[in-house]
Scaffold this motif. Structure first.
Motif, short mmCIF file in Angstrom:
data_model
loop_
_atom_site.label_atom_id
_atom_site.label_comp_id
_atom_site.label_asym_id
_atom_site.label_seq_id
_atom_site.Cartn_x
_atom_site.Cartn_y
_atom_site.Cartn_z
N LEU A 62 2.34 -7.08 -15.45
CA LEU A 62 3.09 -5.88 -15.83
C LEU A 62 4.55 -6.25 -16.02
O LEU A 62 5.21 -6.67 -15.06
CB LEU A 62 3.02 -4.83 -14.71
CG LEU A 62 1.81 -3.95 -14.53
CD1 LEU A 62 2.06 -3.03 -13.33
CD2 LEU A 62 1.54 -3.13 -15.76
N GLY A 72 5.27 -2.30 -18.45
CA GLY A 72 4.20 -1.38 -18.06
C GLY A 72 3.79 -0.42 -19.15
O GLY A 72 2.89 0.40 -18.94
N GLY A 128 3.53 -8.15 -11.20
CA GLY A 128 4.21 -7.09 -11.93
C GLY A 128 5.65 -6.92 -11.49
O GLY A 128 6.03 -7.26 -10.37
N PRO A 157 8.68 -4.85 -10.13
CA PRO A 157 8.70 -3.72 -9.18
C PRO A 157 8.89 -2.37 -9.87
O PRO A 157 8.28 -1.37 -9.45
CB PRO A 157 9.87 -4.06 -8.26
CG PRO A 157 9.97 -5.55 -8.31
CD PRO A 157 9.61 -5.92 -9.72
N TYR A 165 5.67 -1.38 -11.45
CA TYR A 165 4.72 -1.05 -10.38
C TYR A 165 4.95 0.37 -9.88
O TYR A 165 4.00 1.13 -9.68
CB TYR A 165 4.86 -2.05 -9.24
CG TYR A 165 3.96 -1.76 -8.06
CD1 TYR A 165 2.67 -2.27 -8.00
CD2 TYR A 165 4.39 -0.94 -7.02
CE1 TYR A 165 1.83 -1.99 -6.92
CE2 TYR A 165 3.57 -0.65 -5.94
CZ TYR A 165 2.30 -1.18 -5.90
OH TYR A 165 1.47 -0.88 -4.85
N ALA A 166 6.20 0.73 -9.69
CA ALA A 166 6.52 2.07 -9.19
C ALA A 166 6.01 3.15 -10.13
O ALA A 166 5.45 4.17 -9.69
CB ALA A 166 8.03 2.20 -8.98
N LEU A 176 3.56 2.82 -12.51
CA LEU A 176 2.09 2.80 -12.65
C LEU A 176 1.38 3.26 -11.39
O LEU A 176 0.26 3.78 -11.46
CB LEU A 176 1.63 1.40 -13.05
CG LEU A 176 1.48 1.13 -14.55
CD1 LEU A 176 0.49 2.07 -15.21
CD2 LEU A 176 2.81 1.22 -15.26
N SER A 177 2.01 3.12 -10.25
CA SER A 177 1.39 3.60 -9.02
C SER A 177 1.26 5.12 -9.03
O SER A 177 0.42 5.68 -8.32
CB SER A 177 2.19 3.14 -7.80
OG SER A 177 3.48 3.71 -7.80
N LEU A 200 -3.65 1.25 -7.91
CA LEU A 200 -3.00 0.11 -8.53
C LEU A 200 -3.08 -1.08 -7.58
O LEU A 200 -2.63 -1.01 -6.45
CB LEU A 200 -1.53 0.43 -8.83
CG LEU A 200 -0.66 -0.71 -9.39
CD1 LEU A 200 -1.26 -1.33 -10.64
CD2 LEU A 200 0.76 -0.21 -9.67
N CYS A 245 -1.89 -4.88 -7.26
CA CYS A 245 -0.92 -5.83 -7.83
C CYS A 245 -0.37 -6.67 -6.67
O CYS A 245 0.59 -6.26 -6.01
CB CYS A 245 0.21 -5.08 -8.55
SG CYS A 245 1.48 -6.14 -9.27
N ARG A 303 4.77 -8.87 -6.51
CA ARG A 303 5.79 -8.02 -7.11
C ARG A 303 7.16 -8.60 -6.82
O ARG A 303 7.94 -8.03 -6.05
CB ARG A 303 5.67 -6.59 -6.58
CG ARG A 303 4.31 -5.96 -6.81
CD ARG A 303 4.28 -4.50 -6.45
NE ARG A 303 4.50 -4.23 -5.03
CZ ARG A 303 3.55 -4.29 -4.10
NH1 ARG A 303 2.32 -4.63 -4.44
NH2 ARG A 303 3.82 -4.03 -2.84
#
Length: 211
Positions: free
Chosen positions: A133, A136, A161, A163, A166-167, A169-170, A176, A178, A181
């Motif tokens: 990611l 994203g 991914g 960070p 990640y935030a 997509l979570s 999720l 991953c 990070r």
């Protein structure tokens, strides 16, 4: 820095261990995002004893800034728009981008599906896999397309991914996964010793079981 993963197959093995709770469930399907996500997904599918398929999505980028997505197109004419961004565009601009990206999506669908039936996710658990990611944007599009295709639950699994991505997509996917990070993310390629460009031929071979 030392690479986190030897190659995409090794990364997929790590993900599969983290996805063990869904192993063997009859309603699970593993979807590789083309092209780099397919070798990762193939390793995941093998370990989970789940069918492997491919999810072809194309980002719809702003004409003046293609890296900024205002939506995406998916199989069967599906279109997901971020109205907050798309609403600022002229409809003719949207149509032009959609036409170009749909043509490329259809080309890839013909190449990768190779006569197999269209992807159906009705009431399935869709495990969407990519090799990483960065922004994203493609993953967000893929989650939206999977929902429109009828998935009951959408799990996104990536080996590494940023960070920030990640935030986001979570909050987008139902789950999720991953494992890495890093704060100083940089680019996905930094985390693989082997990050070769995946070819159409490699994708087809993995999907047909000959790779």
């Amino acid at each position: 820095m030392n690479a986190t993963y030897r190659d995409r197959t090794a990364a997929g093995t790590v993900l599969a261990d983290l996805l063990a709770p869904v192993a063997g469930q009859p309603d699970v399907v593993v979807l590789g995002l083309v092209r780099g996500g397919v070798p990762v997904a193939a390793a995941v599918a093998e370990r989970l004893r789940a069918p492997l398929d491919v999810l072809v999505v194309r980002k719809l980028g702003l004409p003046q800034a293609p890296e900024v997505a205002f939506g995406a197109v998916g199989p069967g004419g599906l279109r997901v728009l971020n109205e907050e961004i798309a609403g600022r565009l002229d409809p003719a601009e949207i149509d032009t981008v959609v036409r170009v990206e749909t043509a490329e999506l259809e080309r890839r669908e013909r190449r990768y599906r190779a006569g197999r039936p269209p992807l159906r996710l009705d009431d399935r658990i869709a495990v969407i896999v990519d090799d990483g990611l960065a922004t994203g944007a493609t993953a967000r599009a893929a989650v939206g397309v999977a929902r429109q295709l009828g998935a009951r639950r959408v799990v996104l699994a990536v080996p590494v991914g940023a960070p920030e991505a990640y935030a986001v997509l979570s909050r987008t996917a139902d789950e999720l996964v991953c494992p890495a990070r890093p704060a100083d993310f940089g680019a996905v390629s930094r985390y693989y010793a082997d990050f070769h460009e995946v070819s159409d031929e490699e994708v087809v071979a993995l999907l047909t079981g000959s790779g």
